[in-house]
Enzyme design. Structure first.
Site, PDB file in Angstrom:
ATOM      1  N   ASN A   9       0.825  -1.268  -0.078  1.00 18.32           N
ATOM      2  CA  ASN A   9      -0.035   0.063  -0.156  1.00 18.32           C
ATOM      3  C   ASN A   9       0.828   1.192  -0.096  1.00 18.32           C
ATOM      4  O   ASN A   9       1.614   1.517   1.067  1.00 18.32           O
ATOM      5  CB  ASN A   9      -0.965   0.007   1.105  1.00 18.32           C
ATOM      6  N   LYS A  11       0.092   4.264  -0.272  1.00 14.56           N
ATOM      7  CA  LYS A  11      -0.579   5.528   0.352  1.00 14.56           C
ATOM      8  C   LYS A  11      -0.146   6.579  -0.508  1.00 14.56           C
ATOM      9  O   LYS A  11      -0.322   6.518  -1.809  1.00 14.56           O
ATOM     10  CB  LYS A  11       0.010   5.540   1.727  1.00 14.56           C
ATOM     11  N   HIS A  98      -9.511   0.716   4.832  1.00 14.48           N
ATOM     12  CA  HIS A  98      -8.168   1.045   5.666  1.00 14.48           C
ATOM     13  C   HIS A  98      -8.467   2.002   6.778  1.00 14.48           C
ATOM     14  O   HIS A  98      -9.322   3.124   6.639  1.00 14.48           O
ATOM     15  CB  HIS A  98      -7.096   1.792   4.597  1.00 14.48           C
ATOM     16  N   GLU A 100      -6.761   4.567   7.944  1.00 18.88           N
ATOM     17  CA  GLU A 100      -6.679   6.165   7.337  1.00 18.88           C
ATOM     18  C   GLU A 100      -7.931   6.425   6.849  1.00 18.88           C
ATOM     19  O   GLU A 100      -8.487   7.748   7.055  1.00 18.88           O
ATOM     20  CB  GLU A 100      -5.631   6.259   6.483  1.00 18.88           C
ATOM     21  N   GLU A 170      -5.153  -5.058  10.644  1.00 19.38           N
ATOM     22  CA  GLU A 170      -4.440  -4.010  10.782  1.00 19.38           C
ATOM     23  C   GLU A 170      -4.412  -3.424  12.279  1.00 19.38           C
ATOM     24  O   GLU A 170      -5.318  -2.307  12.341  1.00 19.38           O
ATOM     25  CB  GLU A 170      -4.238  -3.147   9.808  1.00 19.38           C
ATOM     26  N   GLY A 176       2.566   2.308  10.938  1.00 21.01           N
ATOM     27  CA  GLY A 176       3.392   3.533  10.692  1.00 21.01           C
ATOM     28  C   GLY A 176       4.106   3.768  12.049  1.00 21.01           C
ATOM     29  O   GLY A 176       4.871   4.811  12.048  1.00 21.01           O
ATOM     30  N   SER A 216       3.692  -1.968  10.199  1.00 27.48           N
ATOM     31  CA  SER A 216       5.050  -2.019  10.513  1.00 27.48           C
ATOM     32  C   SER A 216       5.636  -3.530  10.166  1.00 27.48           C
ATOM     33  O   SER A 216       6.702  -3.720  11.113  1.00 27.48           O
ATOM     34  CB  SER A 216       5.379  -1.697  12.094  1.00 27.48           C
TER      35      SER A 216
HETATM   36  P1  PGA Z   1       2.967   0.104   7.708  1.00 27.39           P
HETATM   37  O1  PGA Z   1       1.432   0.526   6.869  1.00 27.39           O
HETATM   38  O2  PGA Z   1       3.501  -1.244   7.066  1.00 27.39           O
HETATM   39  O3  PGA Z   1       3.739   1.464   7.132  1.00 27.39           O
HETATM   40  O4  PGA Z   1       2.699   0.258   9.164  1.00 27.39           O
HETATM   41  C1  PGA Z   1       0.438  -0.544   6.883  1.00 27.39           C
HETATM   42  C2  PGA Z   1      -0.949  -0.094   6.515  1.00 27.39           C
HETATM   43  O5  PGA Z   1      -1.343   0.739   6.597  1.00 27.39           O
HETATM   44  O6  PGA Z   1      -1.447  -0.843   5.321  1.00 27.39           O
END
Ligand code: PGA
Length: 255
Positions: A9, A11, A98, A100, A170, A176, A216
Site C-alpha cells: 500500500n 498510500k 483502511h 486511515e 491491521e 506506521g 510495521s
Molecule cells: P505500515 O502500514 O506498514 O507503514 O505500518 C501498513 C498499512 O497501513 O497498510
C-alpha cells in the site's frame, strides 16, 4: 490451500516517474526471487494505476490494486473514481476500509459495505481492512471490536461471495509506528476472525478466506509474523516503497 498474498500500500506517496521505477524494480525482483504461488499486489494512488498495470503486464502472480473506490457506479461525484473505472485499467484488488479512510475520511461500516458490493459487482476482489485502536487493545476488548467490523460490513454477503473477499487485520497502534503486534498477538486475532467467519458461514468457507496482517511489517519481522497458521501474508505500507524490502518480505512467506 489458501492464497498467500503480500500487498504493498503506497498510500499518498511517489510521483508517476518514481512509481514506474519502483514497479519495474519490484517486477524484476519478484520474477527472479519470489515463488510464483505467492501473490503480489501493488496498490498505488489512482494516477499510477494505468502505468503500473502496463508495467506488471502478464506476470500472473503480480496484481494491481487500488486504495479506494466510490460506492456509486457513475455520476456527479466530483473527484471520485468508480469500480468500473478501476476495473477498466486492470485493477484486481481494491482496499476497503483502511483505518486511515475510516479515521480521516469518516468512512463507517455501512458505507464500507456499499463499497464492498461495488467492488464485487465489478468482478474485482475487495481487500477489507479491520483493526482496533490502542484504547480498545488496552481495554482488552479488541476481539469483539474487530469481529463487529466484519459483521457490519461483510456478513450481508452469501457464502459463495464471502470466499471472494480477502481480509487484512491491521491494529491501528501498529500502523506506521514501528510497533508491530507480536506474532502471537497477530495469530490470536487471525484465529479469532476465522472462527467468527466459521460461526457465520461454516468452517469450509472460513478456511478459504485469506487473512493478511498489516502494521510495521519489515524484512526483519516478516517471517515470524507469517509463521502463524492463520496468517496468510501481509499488507505492507512503508516498507512497500523500497523494492528490496518489499521483495524480502514476500520471500518470507512460508508455503
Ligand atoms: P505500515 O502500514 O506498514 O507503514 O505500518 C501498513 C498499512 O497501513 O497498510
Amino acid at each position: 490451500m489458501r492464497k498467500q498474498i503480500v500487498a504493498g500500500n503506497w498510500k499518498m506517496n511517489l510521483t508517476l516517474e518514481e512509481g514506474q521505477i519502483l514497479t519495474s524494480e519490484v517486477v524484476n525482483m519478484v520474477k527472479d526471487e519470489v515463488d510464483s504461488r505467492v501473490e503480489i499486489a501493488l496498490c498505488p494512488p489512482f494516477i499510477h494505476l494505468a502505468t503500473v498495470s502496463k508495467l506488471i503486464g502478464a506476470i500472473p502472480n503480480v496484481k494491481l490494486g487500488a486504495q479506494n473506490v466510490h460506492q456509486e457506479s457513475a455520476g456527479a461525484y466530483t473527484g471520485e473514481v468508480s469500480a468500473s473505472m478501476l476495473q477498466s485499467v486492470g485493477t484486481h484488488y481494491v482496499l476497503i476500509g483502511h483505518s486511515e479512510r475510516r479515521e480521516y475520511f469518516h468512512e463507517g461500516d455501512a458505507l464500507l459495505a456499499q463499497k464492498l458490493d461495488a467492488v464485487l459487482a465489478a468482478g474485482m476482489t475487495p481487500l477489507f481492512c479491520c483493526g482496533e485502536p490502542l484504547d480498545i487493545r488496552e481495554a482488552g476488548t479488541q476481539n469483539a471490536y474487530v469481529s463487529a467490523q466484519l459483521t457490519n460490513s461483510l456478513f450481508h454477503l452469501d457464502a459463495e461471495t464471502m470466499q471472494k473477499v480477502v481480509i487484512a487485520y491491521e491494529p491501528i497502534w501498529a500502523i506506521g509506528t514501528g510497533k508491530t503486534a507480536s506474532a502471537a498477538q497477530a495469530q490470536e486475532m487471525h484465529a479469532h476472525l476465522r472462527a467468527h467467519l466459521a460461526g457465520q458461514y461454516g468452517q469450509a468457507v472460513a478456511d478459504q478466506v485469506s487473512i493478511l496482517y498489516g502494521g510495521s511489517v519489515k524484512p526483519a519481522n516478516a517471517a515470524e509474523i507469517f509463521g502463524g497458521a492463520d496468517v496468510d501474508g501481509g499488507l505492507i505500507g512503508g516498507a512497500s516503497l523500497k523494492s528490496r524490502d518489499f521483495t524480502d518480505i514476500a520471500k518470507a512467506i512460508q508455503l
